[in-house]
Design an enzyme around this catalytic site. Sequence first.
Site, PDB file in Angstrom:
ATOM      1  N   TYR A 151     -15.750  -4.929   6.356  1.00 19.43           N
ATOM      2  CA  TYR A 151     -14.553  -4.156   6.733  1.00 19.43           C
ATOM      3  C   TYR A 151     -14.181  -4.433   8.189  1.00 19.43           C
ATOM      4  O   TYR A 151     -13.028  -4.763   8.499  1.00 19.43           O
ATOM      5  CB  TYR A 151     -14.790  -2.654   6.510  1.00 19.43           C
TER       6      TYR A 151
ATOM      7  N   SER B 162      -7.353  -1.573  12.441  1.00 22.20           N
ATOM      8  CA  SER B 162      -8.267  -0.417  12.471  1.00 22.20           C
ATOM      9  C   SER B 162      -9.051  -0.431  13.763  1.00 22.20           C
ATOM     10  O   SER B 162      -9.325  -1.498  14.324  1.00 22.20           O
ATOM     11  CB  SER B 162      -9.256  -0.476  11.308  1.00 22.20           C
TER      12      SER B 162
ATOM     13  N   GLY C  22      -1.647   7.455   0.924  1.00 22.27           N
ATOM     14  CA  GLY C  22      -2.099   7.575   2.307  1.00 22.27           C
ATOM     15  C   GLY C  22      -1.080   7.142   3.351  1.00 22.27           C
ATOM     16  O   GLY C  22       0.083   7.575   3.352  1.00 22.27           O
ATOM     17  N   ILE C  23      -1.517   6.270   4.245  1.00 21.32           N
ATOM     18  CA  ILE C  23      -0.679   5.847   5.371  1.00 21.32           C
ATOM     19  C   ILE C  23       0.568   5.106   4.866  1.00 21.32           C
ATOM     20  O   ILE C  23       1.677   5.327   5.363  1.00 21.32           O
ATOM     21  CB  ILE C  23      -1.504   4.960   6.344  1.00 21.32           C
TER      22      ILE C  23
ATOM     23  N   ASP D  62       2.380  -2.131  -4.525  1.00 20.96           N
ATOM     24  CA  ASP D  62       1.049  -1.523  -4.739  1.00 20.96           C
ATOM     25  C   ASP D  62       0.569  -1.883  -6.145  1.00 20.96           C
ATOM     26  O   ASP D  62       1.292  -2.520  -6.912  1.00 20.96           O
ATOM     27  CB  ASP D  62       1.109   0.012  -4.544  1.00 20.96           C
TER      28      ASP D  62
ATOM     29  N   GLY E 107       0.830  -1.216   0.000  1.00 16.57           N
ATOM     30  CA  GLY E 107       0.000   0.000   0.000  1.00 16.57           C
ATOM     31  C   GLY E 107       0.857   1.255   0.000  1.00 16.57           C
ATOM     32  O   GLY E 107       0.459   2.307   0.499  1.00 16.57           O
TER      33      GLY E 107
ATOM     34  N   LEU F 282      -3.057  -7.428  -4.772  1.00 15.73           N
ATOM     35  CA  LEU F 282      -3.139  -8.295  -3.587  1.00 15.73           C
ATOM     36  C   LEU F 282      -4.548  -8.861  -3.361  1.00 15.73           C
ATOM     37  O   LEU F 282      -4.768  -9.547  -2.371  1.00 15.73           O
ATOM     38  CB  LEU F 282      -2.673  -7.525  -2.341  1.00 15.73           C
TER      39      LEU F 282
HETATM   40  P1  NAI Z   1      -5.314   4.677   0.761  1.00 21.41           P
HETATM   41  O1  NAI Z   1      -6.450   4.365  -0.142  1.00 21.41           O
HETATM   42  O2  NAI Z   1      -4.756   6.043   0.770  1.00 21.41           O
HETATM   43  O3  NAI Z   1      -4.125   3.644   0.526  1.00 21.41           O
HETATM   44  C1  NAI Z   1      -4.354   2.278   0.381  1.00 21.41           C
HETATM   45  C2  NAI Z   1      -3.333   1.715  -0.595  1.00 21.41           C
HETATM   46  O4  NAI Z   1      -3.572   0.307  -0.721  1.00 21.41           O
HETATM   47  C3  NAI Z   1      -3.447   2.334  -1.985  1.00 21.41           C
HETATM   48  O5  NAI Z   1      -2.193   2.768  -2.457  1.00 21.41           O
HETATM   49  C4  NAI Z   1      -4.013   1.206  -2.818  1.00 21.41           C
HETATM   50  O6  NAI Z   1      -3.621   1.228  -4.191  1.00 21.41           O
HETATM   51  C5  NAI Z   1      -3.468  -0.022  -2.087  1.00 21.41           C
HETATM   52  N1  NAI Z   1      -4.267  -1.181  -2.443  1.00 21.41           N
HETATM   53  C6  NAI Z   1      -5.615  -1.317  -2.373  1.00 21.41           C
HETATM   54  N2  NAI Z   1      -5.993  -2.471  -2.935  1.00 21.41           N
HETATM   55  C7  NAI Z   1      -4.870  -3.095  -3.361  1.00 21.41           C
HETATM   56  C8  NAI Z   1      -4.634  -4.315  -4.048  1.00 21.41           C
HETATM   57  N3  NAI Z   1      -5.620  -5.100  -4.452  1.00 21.41           N
HETATM   58  N4  NAI Z   1      -3.355  -4.641  -4.328  1.00 21.41           N
HETATM   59  C9  NAI Z   1      -2.317  -3.822  -3.977  1.00 21.41           C
HETATM   60  N5  NAI Z   1      -2.499  -2.649  -3.333  1.00 21.41           N
HETATM   61  C10 NAI Z   1      -3.762  -2.294  -3.040  1.00 21.41           C
HETATM   62  O7  NAI Z   1      -5.839   4.285   2.217  1.00 21.41           O
HETATM   63  P2  NAI Z   1      -5.214   4.452   3.682  1.00 21.41           P
HETATM   64  O8  NAI Z   1      -6.226   5.141   4.482  1.00 21.41           O
HETATM   65  O9  NAI Z   1      -3.839   4.938   3.639  1.00 21.41           O
HETATM   66  O10 NAI Z   1      -5.241   2.920   4.158  1.00 21.41           O
HETATM   67  C11 NAI Z   1      -4.085   2.223   4.564  1.00 21.41           C
HETATM   68  C12 NAI Z   1      -4.506   1.189   5.596  1.00 21.41           C
HETATM   69  O11 NAI Z   1      -4.978   1.856   6.761  1.00 21.41           O
HETATM   70  C13 NAI Z   1      -5.651   0.274   5.142  1.00 21.41           C
HETATM   71  O12 NAI Z   1      -5.378  -1.040   5.555  1.00 21.41           O
HETATM   72  C14 NAI Z   1      -6.854   0.825   5.896  1.00 21.41           C
HETATM   73  O13 NAI Z   1      -7.838  -0.150   6.105  1.00 21.41           O
HETATM   74  C15 NAI Z   1      -6.199   1.280   7.173  1.00 21.41           C
HETATM   75  N6  NAI Z   1      -6.965   2.256   7.935  1.00 21.41           N
HETATM   76  C16 NAI Z   1      -7.254   3.481   7.412  1.00 21.41           C
HETATM   77  C17 NAI Z   1      -8.003   4.378   8.146  1.00 21.41           C
HETATM   78  C18 NAI Z   1      -8.354   5.722   7.627  1.00 21.41           C
HETATM   79  O14 NAI Z   1      -9.197   6.412   8.242  1.00 21.41           O
HETATM   80  N7  NAI Z   1      -7.758   6.203   6.545  1.00 21.41           N
HETATM   81  C19 NAI Z   1      -8.505   4.040   9.489  1.00 21.41           C
HETATM   82  C20 NAI Z   1      -8.114   2.734   9.952  1.00 21.41           C
HETATM   83  C21 NAI Z   1      -7.374   1.877   9.191  1.00 21.41           C
END
Ligand code: NAI
Length: 254
Positions: free
Chosen positions: A152, A113, A12-13, A32, A8, A42
Site C-alpha cells: 500500500y 496518501s 467514500g472520498i 467504479d 472510485g 481497474l
Molecule cells: P472506499 O473503499 O470508500 O472507496 C474506494 C472506491 O474505489 C470504491 O467505490 C471501490 O469500489 C473502488 N474500487 C476499488 N477497486 C476498484 C477496481 N478494481 N475497479 C474500479 N473501482 C475500484 O475508499 P476511500 O477511503 O474513499 O478511498 C479512496 C482513495 O483514497 C483510495 O485511493 C485510498 O487509497 C485513498 N486514501 C484513503 C484514506 C482513508 O483513510 N480512507 C487515506 C489515504 C488515502
Amino acid sequence: MPVTAVSGSASGIGAAVCQALRAAGHRVIGIDRAEAQVVADLSTAQGRQAAITAVLEQSGGVLDGLVCCAGVGSSALSNTIIAVNYFGVSELLDGLADALAKGQAPAAVVIGSIAATHANPEQQPMIAAMLAGNEALALEQANALELSHVAYACSKYAVTANARSKAVQWAKQGIRLNVVAPGAVETPLHQASLNDPRFAKAVREFVAPMGRSGHPEEIAQVVAFLQSAQASFVHGTVVFVDGGMDAMVRPARF
Ligand code: NAI
C-alpha cells in the site's frame, strides 16, 4: 458545463468528490466496479482500457477534469493493491491525457496518501518496477511481500512520483495535475483496516494532532478547489489533508 471523470465514484472520498463537483456545476462521469456511469474493473489492463474507451465515448473525447480516487486499502491482497492503486491510476492518466488536453482549463487530481511517506524507494524495488510500467514484475514482487501494508505504501509513493514526474510535460499541454494525500478518513476502506487484526492497533493509535479522523467531504472540498479556476497556478504539488499527521511525523521535511 465542465465534464469531469472520477474513478472510485461509488463510495467514500470518490462519492464525496462527485457530490462536490456536481455542486460546483460539473457533469461527472463516475467510474467504479458498480453503481457508476462507467462500470469497469481497474485491477486489470482490459478493465482499464474498457474504462478509458467508455469515458471517451461518454465525454465525446473531450474532458475538462479527471480525479483518480479508486483504490483499495492494506487489507486487500498485495497484488490487487499494486494493480488498482498504481496501474489503475497511471493508465487512466495516460489514456485520458489527450482528451484532457482538448478540455477547457483542464485539471486532474490523483488521490495519494500520507502512507506514501512511509515507503523507501531504495529498499523497495517494486517502486521502480511500477514507475517503469512493468506490471508483471511489480505484481511478482508484491506477491513475495509478507505484509500488504508495504504494498500500500509503495503504491501510494509510486503513484505520487508518477504524477509529479508528469507535471512538466502536462503543463506544456495546458493540463494541471496535483496530488491530494489524505490522512485517516472515515470510509469503508479505513474501516476495513480497523477491522483487520493485523493493522487495527497501529491504525487506531496513529491519530492526527487534530485528534480525529477526517470526513470524505473534507478531502472532496480540497479536490474541488484544485479542479477550480481558483487553483489556476497550483500544479505538480502534493497537498496533505491529514489533520496535521505529516507535520507530526516529518516536521523538518516538506
Ligand atoms: P472506499 O473503499 O470508500 O472507496 C474506494 C472506491 O474505489 C470504491 O467505490 C471501490 O469500489 C473502488 N474500487 C476499488 N477497486 C476498484 C477496481 N478494481 N475497479 C474500479 N473501482 C475500484 O475508499 P476511500 O477511503 O474513499 O478511498 C479512496 C482513495 O483514497 C483510495 O485511493 C485510498 O487509497 C485513498 N486514501 C484513503 C484514506 C482513508 O483513510 N480512507 C487515506 C489515504 C488515502
